[in-house]
Design an enzyme around this catalytic site. Structure first.
Site, PDB file in Angstrom:
ATOM      1  N   ASP A 119     -10.727 -39.054 -41.342  1.00 57.18           N
ATOM      2  CA  ASP A 119     -10.201 -40.035 -40.399  1.00 57.18           C
ATOM      3  C   ASP A 119      -9.236 -40.948 -41.137  1.00 57.18           C
ATOM      4  O   ASP A 119      -9.057 -40.828 -42.351  1.00 57.18           O
ATOM      5  CB  ASP A 119     -11.316 -40.814 -39.693  1.00 57.18           C
ATOM      6  CG  ASP A 119     -10.941 -41.098 -38.228  1.00 57.18           C
ATOM      7  OD1 ASP A 119      -9.809 -41.570 -37.990  1.00 57.18           O
ATOM      8  OD2 ASP A 119     -11.767 -40.839 -37.330  1.00 57.18           O
TER       9      ASP A 119
ATOM     10  N   GLY B  38      -5.608 -37.622 -33.358  1.00 56.64           N
ATOM     11  CA  GLY B  38      -4.246 -37.655 -32.830  1.00 56.64           C
ATOM     12  C   GLY B  38      -3.941 -39.075 -32.421  1.00 56.64           C
ATOM     13  O   GLY B  38      -4.767 -39.969 -32.611  1.00 56.64           O
TER      14      GLY B  38
ATOM     15  N   HIS C 251      -2.792 -27.685 -21.212  1.00 62.00           N
ATOM     16  CA  HIS C 251      -3.959 -28.555 -21.021  1.00 62.00           C
ATOM     17  C   HIS C 251      -3.441 -29.886 -20.489  1.00 62.00           C
ATOM     18  O   HIS C 251      -3.347 -30.874 -21.205  1.00 62.00           O
ATOM     19  CB  HIS C 251      -4.719 -28.737 -22.336  1.00 62.00           C
ATOM     20  CG  HIS C 251      -5.825 -29.747 -22.227  1.00 62.00           C
ATOM     21  ND1 HIS C 251      -6.897 -29.566 -21.381  1.00 62.00           N
ATOM     22  CD2 HIS C 251      -6.018 -30.946 -22.814  1.00 62.00           C
ATOM     23  CE1 HIS C 251      -7.700 -30.620 -21.467  1.00 62.00           C
ATOM     24  NE2 HIS C 251      -7.181 -31.469 -22.328  1.00 62.00           N
TER      25      HIS C 251
END
Length: 332
Positions: A43, A90, A188
């Site tokens: 992260d 993202g 998507h």
């Protein structure tokens, strides 16, 4: 004979989906009850403390299959030796942001992660992109990691696929495990096309087509499609947070079927690199019906596409082409 552990990378691991996903992986939901795993969690620096908290909890859960945890903010350390990469990290779209701003943030994230995976991941590493815009993020990753075979890069549309299964099972009041072969075509996004023309339900009298059992084309061609397309937004409205546990579960389903194979006679939806099948332009990451065996996916061929479906397939392909061009304009 005990199996060697598989190294699984989860990026954005301190986030909501990551928090739902890592225990599923550690429990064997993704790779099976006899497959040991080593989790690599990545992260960003501001989330380092939170990430460490997740690592502490993984230790505390004493998962028998979990043979090690790497928790880091360093992309090279995170990618080193991984066999499977689930890209959840993202840049989310915030209110008032233009699509191009979001795209340019994600393009730079996926460009740098592509080169780290290419240089440091294990050979034959399988990559699943979850972060939105998932299809285009996966395409950027593919373009900036040319040595990773295109068959090893995919994006998540299994969540949409599972949502479609859920809607049919609720409508017919049958077990969701008895419904199969719905298809998600395309992006998507809200242009995706949930298609039931080849879907069946296992009934006491054998397999029956979904269309025949529902016998309400207006619903199947209208509300059913829009419900699946808009489901993510409906969950945000209800939870004030985006869908996490269903996304994590779908990511496990996607990887499990890809690695361990789909059941005979069943196909699933995966965002994969188009080869021109069904007249979808090649060079896009597009959701197709696929079967998997021996760690490889194959697009299901020869399905009939009616006029209604054709328009839907083309519409979502157009959106993906636009996104691809937008992403490329962010690079120049």
């Amino acid at each position: 004979m005990a199996k060697d552990p598989v190294r699984v990378l989860v990026t954005g691991a301190a986030g909501q989906i990551g928090y739902a996903l890592v225990p599923m992986i550690a429990r064997g939901v993704m790779l099976g009850p006899d497959q040991p795993v080593i989790l690599h969690m990545l992260d960003i620096a501001p989330a380092a403390e939170s990430l460490n908290g997740v690592k502490m909890e993984l230790v505390d859960a004493a998962f028998p299959l979990l043979k090690g945890v790497v928790a880091t903010t360093d992309v090279v350390e995170a990618c080193t030796g991984v066999n499977i990469a689930v890209m959840v990290g993202g840049f989310p779209r915030k209110e008032g942001m233009e699509r191009k701003d979001v795209m340019s943030k994600n393009v730079s994230i996926y460009k740098s992660q592509a080169s780290a995976l290419e240089k440091h991941a294990a050979a034959n590493c399988k990559v699943l992109v979850v972060a939105n815009p998932a299809n285009t993020n996966a395409l950027i990753l593919k373009e900036f990691a040319p040595s990773i075979p295109e068959r090893n890069i995919s994006c998540l549309t299994r969540l949409d696929h599972n949502r479609a299964l859920g809607q049919i099972s609720e409508r017919l009041n049958v077990q969701v495990s008895d419904v199969k072969n719905v298809i998600i075509w395309g992006n998507h996004s809200s242009t995706q096309y949930p298609d039931v023309n080849h879907a069946t339900v296992n009934t006491p009298a054998g397999e029956k087509p979904v269309r025949q059992l529902v016998s309400d084309d207006a619903w199947l061609n209208g509300e059913f499609i829009s419900t699946v397309q808009q489901r993510g937004a409906a969950i945000i409205k209800a939870r004030k947070l985006s869908s996490a546990l269903s996304a994590a579960s779908a990511a496990c389903d996607h990887i499990r079927d890809w690695v361990l194979g789909t059941p005979q006679g069943t196909f699933v939806s995966m965002g994969v690199y188009s080869d021109g099948s069904y007249n979808v332009p090649s060079g896009l990451i597009y959701s197709f019906p696929v079967t998997c065996a021996n760690g490889e996916w194959k697009i299901v061929q020869g399905l009939s596409i009616d006029e209604f479906s054709r328009k839907k397939l083309d519409l979502t392909a157009e959106e993906l082409t636009e996104e691809k061009n937008l992403a490329h304009s962010c690079l120049s």
